[in-house]
Structure formats: structure tokens, C-alpha cells
Write a protein that holds these residues in place. Structure first.
Motif, short mmCIF file in Angstrom:
data_model
loop_
_atom_site.label_atom_id
_atom_site.label_comp_id
_atom_site.label_asym_id
_atom_site.label_seq_id
_atom_site.Cartn_x
_atom_site.Cartn_y
_atom_site.Cartn_z
N VAL A 1 11.01 33.25 96.77
CA VAL A 1 12.11 33.58 96.52
C VAL A 1 13.10 33.70 97.30
O VAL A 1 12.50 34.14 99.13
CB VAL A 1 11.58 35.06 96.24
CG1 VAL A 1 10.69 34.65 94.98
CG2 VAL A 1 10.85 35.95 96.79
N ASP A 2 14.38 34.45 97.60
CA ASP A 2 15.19 34.23 98.79
C ASP A 2 15.04 35.98 99.26
O ASP A 2 15.63 35.72 100.51
CB ASP A 2 16.47 33.74 97.81
CG ASP A 2 16.84 32.51 97.15
OD1 ASP A 2 16.01 31.72 98.34
OD2 ASP A 2 16.98 31.85 96.38
N VAL A 3 15.16 36.81 98.05
CA VAL A 3 15.41 38.06 98.34
C VAL A 3 14.21 38.63 97.34
O VAL A 3 14.34 38.35 96.49
CB VAL A 3 16.67 38.73 98.53
CG1 VAL A 3 16.36 40.32 98.65
CG2 VAL A 3 17.80 37.76 98.98
N ALA A 4 12.87 39.20 98.46
CA ALA A 4 11.97 39.71 97.82
C ALA A 4 12.47 41.14 97.21
O ALA A 4 13.10 42.31 97.95
CB ALA A 4 10.29 39.90 99.03
N SER A 5 11.21 41.72 95.98
CA SER A 5 11.24 43.22 96.16
C SER A 5 10.85 43.39 97.24
O SER A 5 10.03 44.19 97.82
CB SER A 5 10.77 43.13 94.23
OG SER A 5 10.89 44.29 94.38
N LYS A 6 10.86 44.77 97.22
CA LYS A 6 11.46 46.11 98.02
C LYS A 6 10.78 47.20 97.60
O LYS A 6 10.04 47.89 98.31
CB LYS A 6 12.11 46.85 98.42
CG LYS A 6 13.39 46.14 99.80
CD LYS A 6 14.15 46.70 100.29
CE LYS A 6 15.14 45.56 101.15
NZ LYS A 6 16.53 45.84 101.63
#
Length: 399
Positions: free
Chosen positions: A24-29
Motif C-alpha cells: 500500500v502507498d499509505v498504511a492505516s494508522k
């Protein structure tokens, strides 16, 4: 732990690893966010490996992803992931098994572990490739597996599952006890019933009933109550055995009042409890019930028949003994039943039959009983791998 989604084996990535590996480009926080990856296919040439993945994010949304891993710059972490991807594609013909081993061995290359640290060798940074190799029987032998697993035992990412694999391969009882205790200390909430069961039974074998109960109560107190209430069936069998030995019959009966296994197995457990308690009338009631509840010859019926014989031998009920000897099927295809009862012909069946021979039974019945004893003893004679006897039977043994 192996995970499956819609019937397909998946690999679970933490949010951080999912992002660094390019899933993924931006992972869940979000806390404890994870991504499940299903491997659809793998393409490989001399320079690179291409992974075709279907990713399921924390919100259960699916997306397709193609990951290219360069062989020239392959890291140990990447080798582990590629090896794991090949593992999920191993089929009944063991296709991709060699590839999985190849990459996982690259991941542990030059590792020497916590016992050795010389010649510029490196300690393992991750226990994951060792666990994967062991879990899927990719090491050359069990001896190699246990040696390599010990190398990675001090890694930060060891888990209860890792200790389960080490426990599975270790043969020495003292070391198995140490593995079980270490796992329960590091992962108390997991409450692995195999570890607790092994230690409790070790105390029982040594006659240390107080220590067994104290250990059990301490271990179970760390497990969430809902987990203990609805799980741990085999451990419950051991606990019933412990409580019965301590003559804490009310506590044992309380556990027996819940559903543990199937109806027939639960009846068998109740029968054994009353047998150990000395209430042979009630014991026979449950052993007969266990037989009635099964529609074919199973481990439950086999154990129940021999416990019935043992109960009738205690009460010297010759007519019932004769009926079982003459009409029941007492030659089982397996010589040992491990779960849920530790049922061994050499222990219960042989002792029971020898006890009956001492009773006032007719000669025909004695002959039948001796035939059963001969079957049991012949079945337990040591034989080599080609199934030929090590030696010829003596005249006495043949008789």
C-alpha cells in the motif's frame, strides 16, 4: 499461525511492513491494523521475482497489487516474504515446495544463533523464517529443525506458535518442560493448552498433586474467562483427572456437566470419572451410553468396551463379562488412542483381561480371553520396517 480468507491461505502483514514492502502507498494508522495478502501467482526469471497479490485492507476492501523483487538486492526480509508466498502455493503435488525452501534458506543464511557468535557470523534478527521452515516441514529432518529453531529462540519476534514448533520437535522431556514454561511466561494470555497440559501431567506422573493444581490455577487465571469456558477441551480432560485424584469430585463433576467433545466422548469421560471414583454402577451406565451413541466401531466404543470389562471385573459380574467377550468387537485397528483419553492396550486392556482370568470363569471363556491377550501381545511385538519378525516366536509365545 496459518490464516485463510475465503478458503485461500493468506499472509498477514502489519501496517508498517505492508507499506515498506509496497503493498500500500499509505498504511492505516489504526492500532493493530493489518493487511491480508492472497498470492494469485508468481513469475520468476534470473533477475527478479514478480508477485501477483490480492490485498484485503483493515476495512475489508480488496485491491490487486504486483510486487517486483530484485534478486540482486534481495534482503533477508524480502527472501522471507517471497518464501512465504511460495508456501501458500504449495499444492498436493508439492509444487513450489523447493522454491519456498530455497528463499527461506536465503533468509537464514549465515545465521548462527544465540549459542554461537564467532567467525563474523550474525545472530538471527527474525524467528519468522525458522518458524515457516519448521511449520511446513521444509527442514531436512526433525533434528535439524530443532537445532535451527534453538538458534532463533532469542529473537524479538518469537511467538507462542514458534515455541509450539520447537516443542513439537524436541524429544528430551526436561527441555520440553523448559520450552513450555518459557512460552507460558512470555505469552501467558495465549494459554497454550498443550504447554499447560504437558506440565500438569508431568506433576501428576510424579505424584505432585498440590503442585499440579497450583500450577493449573495460576496458568488458567491468566487466560480470558471466555476462552477457558468455551475452549481447551483436552486440558479439561487432564484437569478432571487431577481433581479426581485429589478427590475433589464436585469440581470435576462441574466440568463434566459442560459440553467438552461429542456426546459419545463426553459420556465416555463421565464413565471414566465414575470408574476412577469407584462408582462402577454409574460408570457402566455411561460406558453403555457412549457405545449406544456411536453408530460404528470407533475409539469411543473400543475404550468403552474395555472400561466396561474393567467395571464388571471389579464387581465380578461374570454374565456381563461373558456377553462382552463373546459378542463385542474388541480387536481395534489401532493399538493406542491418544485423545481425549490416553487409552493403551498394554495398560488397560491387558490388565483387565488378566484380572478376569483370575475370576471363576469357564474354560471356553478363558480360551477366548487368552486369544485376545495373544492378539494384543503379538501386535505390540517389535518389528523392523519390512514388517518381518525380528526373530521366530518361541513355542511358549506361539501357544
Amino acid at each position: 499461525m496459518r490464516r485463510f480468507l475465503n478458503g485461500k491461505e493468506t499472509i498477514r502483514f502489519s501496517a508498517k511492513t505492508a507499506q515498506t514492502f509496497g503493498l500500500v502507498d499509505v498504511a492505516s494508522k489504526a492500532k493493530d491494523a493489518y493487511y491480508d495478502a492472497e498470492v494469485e501467482k508468481i513469475e520468476e526469471d534470473e533477475k527478479q521475482v514478480k508477485l501477483y497479490l490480492k490485498i484485503t485492507d483493515p476495512q475489508k476492501k480488496e485491491l490487486k497489487k504486483e510486487i517486483i523483487v530484485s534478486k540482486a538486492t534481495l534482503s533477508k526480509k524480502e527472501a522471507t516474504i517471497v518464501g512465504w508466498c511460495y508456501i501458500t502455493l504449495i499444492d498436493e503435488d508439492n509444487k513450489n515446495r523447493t522454491k519456498a525452501r530455497e528463499y527461506l534458506y536465503l533468509a537464514i543464511k549465515d545465521d548462527t544463533g544465540s549459542f554461537f557468535d564467532f567467525d563474523n557470523k550474525k545472530k538471527p534478527r527474525s524467528a519468522l523464517p525458522y518458524w515457516l521452515l519448521s511449520m511446513h516441514n521444509l527442514f531436512e529432518s526433525s533434528d535439524i529443525a530443532v537445532h535451527r529453531l534453538y538458534e532463533a529462540i532469542d529473537c524479538d519476534d518469537v511467538s507462542s506458535d514458534f515455541f509450539s514448533e520447537l516443542f513439537r520437535h524436541e524429544k528430551d522431556k526436561i527441555r520440553k518442560i523448559d520450552i513450555a514454561k518459557s512460552a507460558l511466561k512470555l505469552f501467558p494470555k495465549d494459554g497454550d493448552e498443550v504447554f499447560i497440559d504437558f506440565i500438569v501431567n508431568d506433576f501428576l506422573d510424579k505424584g505432585k498433586l498440590k503442585e499440579a493444581r497450583a500450577f493449573f490455577e495460576t496458568a488458567v487465571a491468566k487466560i480470558p474467562k471466555k476462552n477457558w469456558t468455551h475452549g481447551y477441551p483436552h486440558l479439561k480432560v487432564t484437569v478432571i483427572k487431577l481433581l479426581t485424584a485429589q478427590k475433589d469430585f464436585p469440581s470435576a463433576e462441574k466440568i463434566l456437566g459442560t459440553t467438552i467433545f461429542s456426546k459419545s466422548t463426553d459420556s465416555l469421560l463421565k464413565g471414566r470419572f465414575y470408574f476412577d471414583k469407584g462408582d462402577y454402577e454409574k460408570a457402566t451406565q455411561y460406558f453403555r451410553e457412549a457405545i449406544t451413541l456411536t453408530i460404528r466401531d470407533t475409539d469411543d466404543t473400543q475404550a468403552s468396551y474395555y472400561y466396561l470389562l474393567a467395571s464388571y471385573a471389579k464387581t465380578k459380574n461374570i454374565p456381563e463379562i461373558k456377553d462382552i467377550i463373546e459378542n463385542a468387537k474388541l480387536c481395534h485397528q489401532e493399538l493406542r488412542v491418544e485423545y481425549p483419553l490416553d487409552f493403551d492396550y498394554a495398560d488397560l486392556a491387558e490388565k483387565t483381561l488378566r484380572t478376569i482370568l483370575k475370576l471363576q470363569v469357564d474354560e471356553m471363556l478363558k480360551t477366548r480371553i487368552k486369544g485376545l491377550l495373544a492378539y494384543i501381545q503379538a501386535s505390540t511385538l517389535p518389528t523392523p520396517y519390512d514388517d518381518k519378525p525380528v526373530r521366530a516366536l518361541t513355542v511358549s509365545e506361539k501357544k
